[in-house]
Design an enzyme around this catalytic site. Structure first.
Site, short mmCIF file in Angstrom:
data_model
loop_
_atom_site.label_atom_id
_atom_site.label_comp_id
_atom_site.label_asym_id
_atom_site.label_seq_id
_atom_site.Cartn_x
_atom_site.Cartn_y
_atom_site.Cartn_z
NE ARG A 51 -35.56 42.79 -23.80
CZ ARG A 51 -36.86 42.64 -23.60
NH1 ARG A 51 -37.69 43.57 -24.01
NH2 ARG A 51 -37.34 41.56 -23.01
CG HIS A 240 -41.70 18.61 -34.43
ND1 HIS A 240 -40.55 19.27 -34.74
CD2 HIS A 240 -42.16 19.18 -33.29
CE1 HIS A 240 -40.32 20.20 -33.82
NE2 HIS A 240 -41.28 20.16 -32.94
P1 NAP Z 1 -37.84 33.12 -23.57
O1 NAP Z 1 -37.49 32.27 -22.40
O2 NAP Z 1 -39.01 34.07 -23.48
O3 NAP Z 1 -36.53 33.97 -23.92
C1 NAP Z 1 -36.55 35.03 -24.85
C2 NAP Z 1 -35.16 35.63 -24.95
O4 NAP Z 1 -35.22 36.74 -25.83
C3 NAP Z 1 -34.62 36.13 -23.63
O5 NAP Z 1 -33.25 35.86 -23.54
C4 NAP Z 1 -34.83 37.63 -23.73
O6 NAP Z 1 -33.89 38.25 -22.91
C5 NAP Z 1 -34.57 37.85 -25.21
N1 NAP Z 1 -35.19 39.07 -25.73
C6 NAP Z 1 -36.49 39.44 -25.65
N2 NAP Z 1 -36.66 40.63 -26.24
C7 NAP Z 1 -35.45 41.01 -26.70
C8 NAP Z 1 -34.98 42.16 -27.39
N3 NAP Z 1 -35.79 43.18 -27.73
N4 NAP Z 1 -33.68 42.23 -27.70
C9 NAP Z 1 -32.82 41.24 -27.37
N5 NAP Z 1 -33.20 40.13 -26.71
C10 NAP Z 1 -34.51 40.03 -26.39
O7 NAP Z 1 -38.07 32.27 -24.87
P2 NAP Z 1 -37.46 30.82 -25.21
O8 NAP Z 1 -38.36 29.79 -24.64
O9 NAP Z 1 -36.03 30.80 -24.86
O10 NAP Z 1 -37.66 30.76 -26.78
C11 NAP Z 1 -36.84 31.48 -27.69
C12 NAP Z 1 -37.31 31.14 -29.11
O11 NAP Z 1 -37.16 29.75 -29.32
C13 NAP Z 1 -38.79 31.45 -29.38
O12 NAP Z 1 -38.96 31.81 -30.72
C14 NAP Z 1 -39.46 30.10 -29.13
O13 NAP Z 1 -40.66 29.98 -29.86
C15 NAP Z 1 -38.41 29.16 -29.67
N6 NAP Z 1 -38.48 27.80 -29.10
C16 NAP Z 1 -38.38 27.62 -27.76
C17 NAP Z 1 -38.43 26.32 -27.25
C18 NAP Z 1 -38.28 26.05 -25.78
O14 NAP Z 1 -38.28 24.85 -25.41
N7 NAP Z 1 -38.14 27.05 -24.93
C19 NAP Z 1 -38.59 25.23 -28.12
C20 NAP Z 1 -38.68 25.46 -29.49
C21 NAP Z 1 -38.62 26.75 -29.96
P3 NAP Z 1 -34.07 39.68 -22.24
O15 NAP Z 1 -35.41 39.74 -21.61
O16 NAP Z 1 -32.92 39.73 -21.29
O17 NAP Z 1 -33.91 40.62 -23.36
#
Ligand code: NAP
Length: 484
Positions: A51, A240
């Site tokens: 976004r 895992h």
């Molecule tokens: P995060 O840091 O909260 O990032 C979320 C992303 O989603 C941001 O780029 C956000 O960008 C985007 N977003 C949120 N609402 C949106 C919308 N309505 N339309 C389009 N984009 C949107 O989360 P994350 O840690 O990267 O995790 C992402 C996914 O991977 C989650 O499902 C998490 O459970 C999974 N995961 C993460 C990790 C990890 O190590 N971080 C590990 C395993 C799994 P904007 O705010 O700019 O829209």
């Protein structure tokens, strides 16, 4: 030894959640590494979407910063980063709105492999899928990568599977579990099915028990509110550890190809007996030099486990009588993930009783220092008569395979390239995920019904004392959680 880079066809990889933590820490550095190895052929591109309003130049800056922050300096070559930047494009898109989709459509090229990485909350998967089709962005052969958590129970996992199935075929969906991309996890299959040495012994007749450990020194970090609703069972065991168990216990697939491997893994999950509540120990780390679990999640009433140890049985011919002990936890003594296979002692000892008797132990180390170690019994050197000792036949991959092994692609690199190649072997199929939840749900429901409270354990320890008893009462011992 020179690592072999297998060519892939040109692709466009679209990352939804391009500004998020996972994209910055893992996905983009992984793509940069593949670019440096020549695996982004032709004009292959990475298109970021989220976004946040910004232009391509600003996102390129952010990605270059992430690469230098999350990769070792020796992998960050200024010329390569500059060349990689040219492959990056950004488009602001809201999964829940209609803006930006037409721009995305003009960026994505129809004639190349299209892979869409949903690195966003699972609640957005349906909205993304719907708009990708409504705005005719994706082609019929596009692939879709979805991140964990895949549901929080059987019902939510089924809902997610149904939602994805509304828009895509199962062979387009790549449910990622990065453990499956680890070199050693794949080596587990090579060791089992590429040698004649182990497979004939790989059953209850020769194996006393198996231990699977994923120990972390970190706490819940910034993921407190998510983690407190999940706990170790949902966050680690259901996915895992279950995958590691499957690869250890499964029957040989007829071929190393997606359907055959996934069919065999599914059979293991379906063969699991329900777990007796007395065979599970839950723990929660206490404050020490660092804050305790309840401070980390800011919930003084939390009953969520940050540690779990359990004993389970795979009810089939191969494993009847061989227990599998699984444990995982946070804020433990050392960071260590391993699968340890304890063989039975010899049926009859020809040596004097005081010579000692030993059993072989095969350890498959996932992290740190990936490698395998087989403990064998030999005669203690010297003139002191026949006394037996254990010695390791130890192979650290980094030592045995040379410096390239240390530089081998990490799990995300390997898995993303598998998506581009269209190989689903190392990804979870929908029915596998549902079967794992079907086994997990009654265990979690039992805790809720009994208002089960996790046992305290000290930060930097091996977990609650009761977890030691889980094995002691069977006349067995956990392997020490020690740094390698
Ligand atoms: P995060 O840091 O909260 O990032 C979320 C992303 O989603 C941001 O780029 C956000 O960008 C985007 N977003 C949120 N609402 C949106 C919308 N309505 N339309 C389009 N984009 C949107 O989360 P994350 O840690 O990267 O995790 C992402 C996914 O991977 C989650 O499902 C998490 O459970 C999974 N995961 C993460 C990790 C990890 O190590 N971080 C590990 C395993 C799994 P904007 O705010 O700019 O829209």
């Amino acid at each position: 030894m020179v690592s072999r880079v297998i060519p892939v066809d040109p692709f466009d990889l679209i990352i939804f959640g391009a500004t998020g933590d996972l994209a910055r820490r893992k996905i983009l550095p992984a793509l940069y590494r593949r670019f440096c190895d020549g695996q982004m052929p032709g004009e292959s591109r990475v298109i970021g979407a989220a976004r946040t309003e910004m232009d391509t130049a600003s996102w390129r800056d952010a990605v270059a910063e992430a690469i230098t922050e999350f990769l070792p300096a020796k992998q960050c070559d200024a010329d390569s980063i500059a060349a990689f930047r040219d492959r990056l494009h950004y488009v602001p898109v809201d999964a829940l709105g209609d803006d930006g989709w037409a721009d995305l459509k003009t960026l994505v090229r129809p004639g190349v492999i299209q892979a869409y990485y949903f690195s966003v909350a699972p609640s957005l998967f349906g909205a993304l899928a719907e708009r990708l089709q409504a705005f005719e962005v994706c082609c019929d052969t596009a692939r879709f990568v979805v991140e964990k958590p895949f549901g929080r129970d059987l019902e939510t996992a089924r809902d997610l599977n149904r939602t994805l199935a509304t828009y895509f075929h199962e062979d387009q969906i790549y449910r990622i579990d990065h453990y499956l991309g680890k070199e050693t996890v794949q080596n587990l299959m090579a060791i089992r099915f590429g040698n004649t040495l182990f497979e004939p012994l790989w059953n209850t007749q020769y194996i006393d028990h198996v231990q699977i450990t994923v120990a972390e020194t970190v706490g819940v970090g910034g993921r407190g509110s998510y983690y407190d609703r999940a706990g170790a069972m949902r966050d680690m065991v259901q996915n895992h550890l279950m995958q590691l168990l499957c690869l250890t216990a499964m029957e040989p697939p007829s071929r190393f190809e997606p359907a055959a491997v996934r069919d065999e893994k599914l059979k293991v999950i379906r063969a699991l007996d329900p777990v007796d509540p007395g065979d599970i120990v839950r723990g929660q780390y206490q404050a020490g030099e660092t804050p305790g679990y309840i401070e980390d999640v800011e919930n003084p009433d939390s009953r969520t486990e940050s540690y779990i140890a359990l004993k389970l049985h795979v009810a089939n011919w191969r494993w009847n009588g061989t227990p599998f002990y699984l444990r995982t936890g946070k804020r433990l003594k050392a960071r260590r993930s391993e699968i340890v296979v304890h063989f039975k002692e010899t049926p009859h000892s020809i040596f004097d009783a005081d010579a000692g008797s030993r059993a072989n132990v095969l350890s498959i180390r996932l992290q740190p220092d990936e490698g395998i170690d087989l403990r064998v019994t030999i005669k203690e050197p010297g003139p002191g008569g026949m006394r037996l000792i254990d010695v390791p036949l130890d192979m650290s991959f980094a030592e045995a395979l040379g410096p390239e092994a240390a530089d081998a692609p990490d799990a995300y690199e390997r898995l993303i390239m598998d998506v581009i190649r269209g190989n689903q072997t190392l990804f979870m199929r929908g029915d596998e995920v549902e079967a794992a939840w079907a086994w997990t749900d009654p265990i979690i429901a039992g805790w809720t019904d009994r208002r089960d409270t996790p046992l305290p354990y000290e930060t930097g320890s091996s977990g609650p004392e009761d977890a030691l008893m889980l094995m002691h009462r069977d006349g067995r011992r956990w392997r020490e959680i020690a740094p390698s």
